[in-house]
Structures are given as C-alpha cells and as structure tokens.
Design an enzyme around this catalytic site. Sequence first.
Site, PDB file in Angstrom:
ATOM      1  N   ASP A 178      -2.261   6.314  -0.400  1.00  0.00           N
ATOM      2  CA  ASP A 178      -3.251   5.895   0.595  1.00  0.00           C
ATOM      3  C   ASP A 178      -3.309   6.929   1.715  1.00  0.00           C
ATOM      4  O   ASP A 178      -2.275   7.267   2.297  1.00  0.00           O
ATOM      5  CB  ASP A 178      -2.840   4.527   1.164  1.00  0.00           C
ATOM      6  CG  ASP A 178      -3.833   3.972   2.170  1.00  0.00           C
ATOM      7  OD1 ASP A 178      -4.815   4.656   2.504  1.00  0.00           O
ATOM      8  OD2 ASP A 178      -3.621   2.832   2.623  1.00  0.00           O
TER       9      ASP A 178
ATOM     10  N   HIS B 282      -4.914   2.186  -1.499  1.00  0.00           N
ATOM     11  CA  HIS B 282      -5.589   1.454  -0.436  1.00  0.00           C
ATOM     12  C   HIS B 282      -6.541   0.427  -1.058  1.00  0.00           C
ATOM     13  O   HIS B 282      -7.210   0.710  -2.041  1.00  0.00           O
ATOM     14  CB  HIS B 282      -6.398   2.433   0.425  1.00  0.00           C
ATOM     15  CG  HIS B 282      -6.933   1.831   1.677  1.00  0.00           C
ATOM     16  ND1 HIS B 282      -6.242   1.837   2.859  1.00  0.00           N
ATOM     17  CD2 HIS B 282      -8.111   1.196   1.928  1.00  0.00           C
ATOM     18  CE1 HIS B 282      -6.957   1.234   3.792  1.00  0.00           C
ATOM     19  NE2 HIS B 282      -8.088   0.843   3.252  1.00  0.00           N
TER      20      HIS B 282
ATOM     21  N   SER C  69      -6.573  -2.832   6.585  1.00  0.00           N
ATOM     22  CA  SER C  69      -7.304  -1.616   6.894  1.00  0.00           C
ATOM     23  C   SER C  69      -7.906  -1.689   8.303  1.00  0.00           C
ATOM     24  O   SER C  69      -7.179  -1.801   9.281  1.00  0.00           O
ATOM     25  CB  SER C  69      -8.360  -1.362   5.816  1.00  0.00           C
ATOM     26  OG  SER C  69      -8.867  -0.054   5.897  1.00  0.00           O
TER      27      SER C  69
END
Length: 353
Positions: free
Chosen positions: A293, A323, A198
């Site tokens: 996501d 995610h 991320s």
Amino acid sequence: MPTFVELVQPKVETAVARGLFALPGPAKRLLAGSPISVDGQRLALEAQLLLKLQQLGGQHGLSASNAEVARAAMRRGSGLFGSARVPGVVVADRSIPGPHGALNARVYRPRELTEPGDLLVFYHGGGWVIGDLDTHDDLCRFLARHAGVRVLSVEYRLAPEFPFPAAYDDALHAYRFAVEHAEELGSSRERIAVGGDSAGGNLAASVAVHAATGGLPRPSFQLLIYPAVDATTRRPSRELFGNGFLLTDGDMDWFMGQYAPSLDERGDPRLSVLLAEDVSAAPPAHVVTAGFDPLRDEGEAYAERLADAGVPVVTRRFPDLIHGFASLGAVGGRFREALFEIAGALRAGLALR
C-alpha cells in the site's frame, strides 16, 4: 430505463468473479501468475488474482477523468466484489441535520444487541472524492456483527465540489451529533468511538485529535484502517507500491488535487494529522496497514507518533494485502481472515478502553 443487457451484465460479471475466487488454489495461481514479492513481503494469492482481473478489465487505479466517472467505477467495483449481506444486523437509514445541509447516515445494530453499548462513528474511504454509504455497507455490517457494536456510518461532502475542510467539518459535526444524541443511538457520551478506512481513517484520526478543541469529549477509541495522515511527505512506500497495487501514486496525487488543491493547505493538521502539534490527548488506537500500500509508511509513522506521545496503540500490518482490502470481505479467503482479526481488535479495544 436500463436495457436488459445493462441489467444482466453486472450479475454475470459478479458470478464469474466469485466463481474464479472459488477455484482451488493451484487454479487461482495459474490465473494470477507467478508470486509477487516486494520489500520482503509476498502478495496474497487472492489479492494478486484481484489485481489480475482488474488489469484484464482495463482498470489500473481509482482515479479517472473526472469525479463522476471515478465514483461510478467505485460503485461498480463495490457491486462486483462486495454485496455479501451479513446476517443478523438491523439497518436503518437516517439523516443528520447540519449547517451545510443534511448528511446521509446509516445505523447498524447486531440483532441481539438490545441494551445500550458502544457506538462506532464510521467514515468511508475514497480519497475524499468517491465512496458513499453503499460502497461501505458490507464493511459496516461486518464490523457491527462481529465486533458486537452499533455503527453509525456517515456520508460527508465530497471534493472537488466541496474541497478541504468540508469533509473534516462534516466528520466533526457527525461526531458531535453522535455525542448529543448518544442515548437515542443506543450508547452514551463515554462509549463513542471513531473509525474509518483510507480517507475515512484520516477523518477519524483528525476527529480523535481535534474533538476537544471543538468542546467535545474525546472518542473512547479509534480504529484507523490504512489511514492517510500526511499530505506533505512522500515516504518510501509511495515509490515501492505506487503502481500496480490498486491504489496508485497517481491516484493519490489526483485525490489530493481534488480535495486540497492549494499546497498551502496540505500541512494543515486537520488534513495532515501526523503534523498536529500535540496528539497526547488522542484516544487509544488500533492502526491497520497493508504491506502493498502506498500509504503504509505514513500510517505506521502515525502509530509511532501516538505511541511516542503516550497514547496506547496497537499497530497491525497485513504484509500480504493491498489498500482497500477491508471492502473485499465478500471475496473471502485472506481478505475475510483479515476482517475477522480487525473486528476482534475493535471488540477488544472497546472492552479494554
């Protein structure tokens, strides 16, 4: 001093959560509800059950009224669904001196790995606002053990206290430290890779592209797990999966508002690495995305940008996952399967660099 209830409650919640995920498939399906399909993808049962439990617990995203509340929520969630200690890994805390103060770091080494080898400099996720060494401890242990690699996990200054480019500056400094202390860390300058998930994937990608401009050798490899790479454009996945799949569209707006509140900063290639003028010198990459996501499309667009520039890249979409799945290995099932595949890809990428 914490009360007895405060001490016991997290352990009870963890036991209940793990008990639910250990139920037979039909029982988990009954709890999770009817299968969810979006954009030709079907959500994994474990992911749907996790989202159901979070919904019942009143959690609908990762942002909060302020950074401290969000950080506490992430630590609590990490303890609830994580903390599956991977055996056979030697772990040591250390400190990286820097111009803005020391950075906390943690070194992971497979117990049987005694000869010099590859080193992965890892940056944790959390929107540049939340997350720390502990929230990503399980993931780093897993990568070290199953990819057979040393891992240097690095904390960086968080927003809003330290907005852009503080996290990037710290990430680049940590990579410089690894290069300068490669032998001490059990590696060599030519065998240092970068990785992250991320926001950490964002930092790893930026370091991989911009290391040379700082007079550093390029990393040997980059592992980018559902990276954020473009803060200027809203792609379809932001709309398709912007609500109800852990990371929300509102979360992304909140995180970006904390880290880069000025719109003028968001096109800076140190943040929006997809917009970098030239990525052809970047190292080989393994780019991981999740089907459900909001960041899916930009991660895959970056993989295409690397490939178009002649960079060897493998893109792997896990179409049934959400995610944050890389931090959910302790839940088992589909999450753990995906982690094994990622660790295998890292091992192969380092061997073939």
